[in-house]
Structures are given as C-alpha cells and as structure tokens.
Design a protein around this motif. Structure first.
Motif, mmCIF file in Angstrom:
data_model
loop_
_atom_site.group_PDB
_atom_site.id
_atom_site.type_symbol
_atom_site.label_atom_id
_atom_site.label_comp_id
_atom_site.label_asym_id
_atom_site.label_seq_id
_atom_site.Cartn_x
_atom_site.Cartn_y
_atom_site.Cartn_z
ATOM 1 N N SER A 1 0.857 -1.190 0.000
ATOM 2 C CA SER A 1 0.000 0.000 0.000
ATOM 3 C C SER A 1 0.889 1.234 0.000
ATOM 4 C CB SER A 1 -0.926 0.034 1.216
ATOM 5 O OG SER A 1 -0.193 0.423 2.364
ATOM 6 N N GLY A 2 0.288 2.373 -0.275
ATOM 7 C CA GLY A 2 1.052 3.611 -0.313
ATOM 8 C C GLY A 2 1.743 3.897 1.008
ATOM 9 N N SER A 3 0.996 3.790 2.087
ATOM 10 C CA SER A 3 1.580 4.079 3.403
ATOM 11 C C SER A 3 2.788 3.186 3.672
ATOM 12 C CB SER A 3 0.544 3.856 4.511
ATOM 13 O OG SER A 3 -0.580 4.675 4.325
ATOM 14 N N TYR B 1 0.700 15.110 3.202
ATOM 15 C CA TYR B 1 0.043 13.858 3.601
ATOM 16 C C TYR B 1 0.832 12.694 3.009
ATOM 17 C CZ TYR B 1 -3.102 9.988 4.182
ATOM 18 O OH TYR B 1 -3.607 8.758 4.543
ATOM 19 N N HIS B 2 1.202 11.743 3.858
ATOM 20 C CA HIS B 2 2.010 10.621 3.383
ATOM 21 C C HIS B 2 1.483 9.269 3.829
ATOM 22 C CE1 HIS B 2 5.022 13.384 1.781
ATOM 23 N NE2 HIS B 2 4.904 14.071 2.899
ATOM 24 N N GLY B 3 0.288 9.233 4.399
ATOM 25 C CA GLY B 3 -0.285 7.935 4.749
ATOM 26 C C GLY B 3 -0.641 7.828 6.215
ATOM 27 N N GLU C 1 5.725 15.773 -1.221
ATOM 28 C CA GLU C 1 4.851 15.528 -2.367
ATOM 29 C C GLU C 1 5.202 16.582 -3.420
ATOM 30 O OE1 GLU C 1 0.465 14.900 -0.860
ATOM 31 O OE2 GLU C 1 1.660 15.953 0.633
ATOM 32 N N ASP D 1 7.192 11.635 -2.770
ATOM 33 C CA ASP D 1 5.984 10.821 -2.605
ATOM 34 C C ASP D 1 5.026 11.188 -3.736
ATOM 35 O OD1 ASP D 1 3.533 9.751 -1.974
ATOM 36 O OD2 ASP D 1 3.554 10.358 0.131
ATOM 37 N N ALA E 1 0.024 10.036 -5.092
ATOM 38 C CA ALA E 1 -1.146 10.684 -5.696
ATOM 39 C C ALA E 1 -0.822 11.253 -7.072
ATOM 40 C CB ALA E 1 -1.666 11.787 -4.781
ATOM 41 N N LYS F 1 -1.545 4.240 -5.488
ATOM 42 C CA LYS F 1 -2.845 4.667 -6.024
ATOM 43 C C LYS F 1 -3.099 4.208 -7.480
ATOM 44 C CE LYS F 1 -4.417 7.869 -2.666
ATOM 45 N NZ LYS F 1 -3.575 8.592 -1.714
HETATM 46 C C1 LIG Z 1 -2.874 8.147 -0.497
HETATM 47 C C2 LIG Z 1 -1.523 8.623 -0.212
HETATM 48 C C3 LIG Z 1 -0.651 7.904 0.625
HETATM 49 C C4 LIG Z 1 -1.073 6.654 1.341
HETATM 50 O O1 LIG Z 1 -1.380 5.597 0.470
HETATM 51 P P1 LIG Z 1 -2.330 4.413 1.005
HETATM 52 O O2 LIG Z 1 -2.385 3.473 -0.167
HETATM 53 O O3 LIG Z 1 -3.642 5.029 1.338
HETATM 54 O O4 LIG Z 1 -1.668 3.813 2.176
HETATM 55 C C5 LIG Z 1 0.627 8.401 0.816
HETATM 56 N N1 LIG Z 1 1.033 9.530 0.214
HETATM 57 C C6 LIG Z 1 0.236 10.240 -0.614
HETATM 58 C C7 LIG Z 1 0.753 11.480 -1.271
HETATM 59 C C8 LIG Z 1 -1.069 9.824 -0.840
HETATM 60 O O5 LIG Z 1 -1.872 10.546 -1.622
#
Ligand SMILES: *Cc1c(COP(=O)(O)O)cnc(C)c1O
Length: 437
Positions: A113-115, A147-149, A223, A257, A260, A286
């Motif tokens: 996952s992203g996080s 925002y990074h998760g 980001e 990051d 998104a 994502k």
């Molecule tokens: C959504 C997002 C995350 C987290 O990803 P998940 O798949 O929800 O864990 C991390 N960084 C950014 C920039 C995001 O948009």
C-alpha cells in the motif's frame, strides 16, 4: 440494497468516519466512468466518478485490458510469497517502472500500500545514512500541509496538526517541518512562470532548517508540486528544485511521494518532472494498478541501493506478506501499457476543460478560489463544506464527489470525455451554489 446499508451501519468502520454514520452509498456496479449508487432512502444514481476512487481508477472501471490481465494471471497463480521466489508479473512491472520513471531510479521494492511504501522509503533513507557513516541521521524534514499515509512512520511526516501527532504521542515520531510553500499560479491546468519573493524566502528557510539539523536528518520527504490529501495545494516547482540542491549540499536524500501525483495526473508523467528534478527515492501507489488492487512501489537510485548493499545487513529490511502480489503486478503492468502519449494529451485537455467547467464556481460567494493542475480541479470554499449535502446535491446532478474540509475537488478518470468534464463542472458549481448560498 437498503438492507446492505443497514447491515453496514455499526459494523464497518469507514475512513475517518464514526461507526454510526453518516450512511455511505451502496455501489451496485461500476463501469467506465460511471458508478451505480443507492442512497439510504432507496434513490438510485448513475454518477460520473469525479474522484477516480481517490486518484486510482485512471482508466475507469471494468476496462477490458485490465480485466483480462487479472483473469489471465488468476488462471496461472494469484499469489505466491516473494521470499525466495519471483515471477514474470513482478519482473515485467519493475522493468517498466524503471523505464518510465526518472533515469536515476534503478531498483524497485513492491509494497502492498502507499503508506507501507512510505515506511519503506523512510527505512531505506535511515539505512542509507547508517551505511554511509551517518548513523545519527535518523530524522526527516517534511512540509506542513503534507500527507504521506496513515501508518505511524508515515504519520510522522504528515502535517503535525492534520496528522494528529498530539493524539498519538510516542507512537508518531517528532520530525522537522518546513512551512507550506507559497501557492503556485495556474492557467488552464498548467503552471505559470513565477518570480514570487515569498518563494525565495521559503527556499532560504528550507536551506536554514536543513543546514541547522544536517547531522540528524536522513531525508527530505515531499509531495512534488501538488500536496494532495493535506489540502490540494499547488506550489511552484522552484521549491522542489531548491530542495534537490539542499539535499545534495547536505548529503540528505530527497524522497518524492508521488503516490497521488504519479502516472500523469498533474500533466507530467511524474510531478518531479515539472521541476526537472530526479529524487533519490520515489514512492508510487494509487493509480499504479489502475485502481484494481492495492499495490505500491518504492524506487531508488543506484547510489542508495549500493550503500545498503555494502552495509552489514546488505538488505533493505522490509518484506510484507503480500509484497509483489502477482495479480496486482499483472494489472499494474497492463495499466502502464495503457498510459500512451494519447492519454497524456487527454490529461492536458482535461485540464483545459476543467478550468472552463469550474470557472463559474469562482463567482460563487462561498468560494475562495478555483485552481486546476493537469486533471485535478479544486474548488476551495471560504469555510467548511457541508460534505453530506454537497455530495447529495452533486449526485442529483449525476456526479460523485467526496469533499473534505473546505475543498470540493475532482480528479476524474483519464477516459472522461469533454461532455462529462462539463457535467462535473456544472454539478460541482450547482451543488455548492445550492448548499452554500
Ligand atoms: C494516499 C496517499 C498515501 C497513502 O497511500 P495508502 O495506499 O492510502 O496507504 C501516501 N502519500 C500520498 C501522497 C497519498 O496521496
């Protein structure tokens, strides 16, 4: 279906929502750009998904190429462990990711996952620093409004207020924060040239913060150009270029990051390209699988990988059970194959169309600003959005949006046509006008 919503209530947690409502909408079907939804009162809606299911479904739903990739892989094997094993979908995807991302990035870790990919990036940076004789460099410089998760390491680099640092003392680590960079100006979905003295001041502040803490900082985490879930804020690429120079000067890594922003969303294949910058570490997620399955990737440069390989551990110390899931890798490779230059051109067109379609919203008394970058359109209100009412009012106009805080925003699938973009603009404007008089 209303039975479904009753069964959901009190049973399932939804993101950042209380157990006892407000009620979600039930999804009957999803195809192309459309969601077939039902409300608690039984009303049915066929709505354009103006959210791409949170940046993910860039090719829309039930895309034949993506469906086929999943089916073909499921006919072979759906999952195998990645410890001691490898498979064609993972290797093909990694080769493709190395090819499409900035040249410096040569090695790929496939996370679930992203996080988790952010956790991996943070660990990689600390391992790199330890391996190059800087074991004291274990903190991170991040940016306010980022925002990074939602996992705890990632929360540490999220905006400290939005990221609820005070609520989880001890669990969420204490990092260093730069202010949110000044806003960039955009026109018809494109960044305008900028020579704002406030940007120079921000860059000076960044230089001073990193210089003051260089002995303890492993990486700058950012980001690129568009901060997403922390406020849909577009900032000048010059800030990113400055962070690259600052990172180089202090031998601190630059972690981009792009979970998104990756895969064309901002009008460049990757948002770092707006600044002509190559990060040392890149997080993707994502849209990676076209929104079909959860998968993320961490790419790093040869320099970072070589340092870790020379360290006593020799390995990147991470290994989730479902890493490199074959179904997810197969559909991700198929999704990448769909990102042709024609799609990139369509994103630029969507940007122009969204600017036109959302322009009337800027005239509403409740609206502070409208901004568009690539296929991302943001309407910022002067106060908090009535999320339930605006969502419903947009649905009545045939469009699914999910506002947050003071933002009603859209990042439609890349397959969305001009008429549908116009419909999104009209629905967003109409819903805000109706609810926030
Ligand atoms: C959504 C997002 C995350 C987290 O990803 P998940 O798949 O929800 O864990 C991390 N960084 C950014 C920039 C995001 O948009």
């Amino acid at each position: 279906m209303t039975g479904l919503l009753e069964r959901d209530r009190g049973l399932l947690w939804h993101p950042y929502a209380p157990l006892d409502g407000p009620s979600p909408y039930a999804v009957h079907d999803a195809s192309g750009t459309r969601l077939d939804l039902e409300a608690t009162d039984g009303t049915r809606f066929s709505a354009i998904d103006a959210m791409s299911s949170w940046w993910c479904a860039v090719h829309g739903y039930r895309h034949p190429v993506l469906d086929a990739a999943i089916h073909d892989q499921a006919d072979r094997f759906s999952h195998v462990m990645f410890g001691g094993l490898t498979h064609e979908p993972a290797v093909r995807l990694a080769e493709e990711l190395v090819r499409v991302t900035p040249a410096r990035l040569q090695h790929v870790f496939l996370a679930d996952s992203g996080s988790v990919s952010v956790e991996v990036a943070l660990k990689l940076a600390v391992q790199y620093q330890a391996a190059t004789g800087h074991p004291g460099r274990r903190r991170f410089v991040a940016v306010r409004g980022g925002y990074h998760g939602d996992t705890t390491g990632a929360m540490g680099v999220c905006d400290p207020v939005d990221g609820m640092h005070a609520l989880f003392p001890g669990l969420v680590s204490d990092q260093l924060f730069l202010p949110r960079p000044p806003a960039a100006r955009t026109d018809h979905g494109k960044l305008l040239p900028e020579a704002d003295p406030a940007v120079d001041a921000w860059i000076t502040e960044a230089e001073e913060l990193v210089a003051a803490h260089a002995d303890t900082v492993a990486a700058i985490v950012v980001e690129p150009v568009l901060q997403g879930a922390g406020g849909m804020h577009v900032y000048p690429p010059r800030c990113l270029a400055a962070l690259r120079r600052i990172a180089d000067r202090h031998d601190v890594l630059l972690v981009a990051d792009e979970i998104a922003t990756g895969f064309g969303r901002t009008g460049a294949p990757f948002a770092v390209e707006h600044a002509g910058v190559e990060p040392d570490v890149l997080c993707l997620g994502k849209a990676l699988t076209g929104g079909y399955l959860t998968l993320a990737a961490v790419l790093c440069s040869g320099r970072v990988a070589e340092a870790v390989t020379r360290s006593p551990q020799r390995a990147l110390l991470h290994g989730p059970t479902f890493m490199a899931n074959p179904l997810a890798c197969a559909v991700a490779a198929a999704s990448l194959s769909l990102l042709t230059p024609a799609v990139t051109d369509r994103v630029a067109e969507i940007g122009r169309e969204l600017s036109t379609a959302l322009a009337p919203a800027a005239e509403l008394p409740a609206v502070r600003e409208v901004r568009v970058l690539g296929a991302v359109g943001v309407v910022e209100l002067t106060g908090p959005v009535d999320v339930g009412a605006v969502t419903r009012a947009a649905l009545e106009r045939g469009v699914w949006v999910r506002p947050f805080r003071n933002l009603v925003y859209t990042m439609p699938p890349y397959i969305t046509g001009p008429d549908e973009i116009a419909a999104i603009g009209a629905a967003v404007t109409g819903a805000i006008a109706q609810v926030h008089r």
